[in-house]
Design a protein around this motif. Structure first.
Motif: not given
Length: 217
Positions: A46-64
């Motif tokens: 949550d902090t990472t997305l907020q710092d980037a100004g992105r919504a919880p769905a604001g990415f194209d791919r998840v890498a783990v």
């Protein structure tokens, strides 16, 4: 492409949002906690997305980071990555911690092959050899400490990581563990396909208890 990278396979609980088009990290958040990744991971994301100004769905791919590493930690990260991908319709890919260490080590290997290692304790290390261009030369496996020196000589490789240090080998640089940015960058190159699964190289230390079953009458 925007990559949300996650790592709970190590002492760190980490997330990173990476823009592959510009090659820049938009935000990253790393907490070195050792244990308790399940309790902290959502807040870190949550902090990472907020710092980037992105919504919880604001990415194209998840890498783990799929490991090897902490059995419990790996399960937390892989489960979260798959759940996020399912909920947001994003792609999901796994990145080996050993591949990430080798990726970081290439700049320090002087054109030699890289022996990437992670201390598995109990006299063993997880290890894999990579060519100078990053291509895997061996499969990831658990080795006794004393076997690492021979593996290094066989491939004329420079050793990196906590496993080599624990075995008393001379290491190429202070590349101790996979960095969250490396997970993100390698996640760009990974091909989505089968469901992402943990990379376990030996059985867990914890064993099921036995001998407490009540006999039938």
């Amino acid at each position: 492409m925007l990559i949300l990278a996650l790592d709970t396979a190590q002492a760190d609980c980490a997330a990173c949002l990476f823009d592959s088009e510009s090659g820049t990290v938009l935000s990253r958040n790393v907490e070195t906690i050792g244990k308790g990744h399940a309790e902290r991971l959502m807040a870190v994301i949550d902090t990472t997305l907020q710092d980037a100004g992105r919504a919880p769905a604001g990415f194209d791919r998840v890498a783990v980071n799929i490991g090897p590493g902490s059995f419990t930690g790996i399960r937390v990260g892989v489960s979260a990555a798959r759940a996020f991908a399912l909920a947001t319709k994003a792609e999901c890919v796994g990145v080996s911690a050993l591949a990430a260490i080798a990726f970081q080590a290439q700049a320090f290997a002087g054109g030699h092959a890289v022996l990437a290692t992670i201390d598995a304790r109990r006299g063993e290390a997880y290890a894999q050899v990579f060519a100078a261009d990053g291509k895997a030369l061996t499969a990831p496996a658990a080795y006794a400490y004393e076997a690492l020196d021979g593996l290094m000589r066989d491939y004329q490789a420079v050793a990196f990581g906590s496993g080599a240090a624990a075995a008393g080998l001379e290491t190429g640089a202070d590349v101790v563990q996979a960095d969250i940015e490396s997970i993100a960058r390698l996640g760009v190159e990974a091909l989505p396909g089968a469901p992402v699964s943990p990379l376990y190289l030996r059985a867990p230390d914890a064993k099921p208890q036995s001998g407490f079953a009540v006999a039938r009458r």
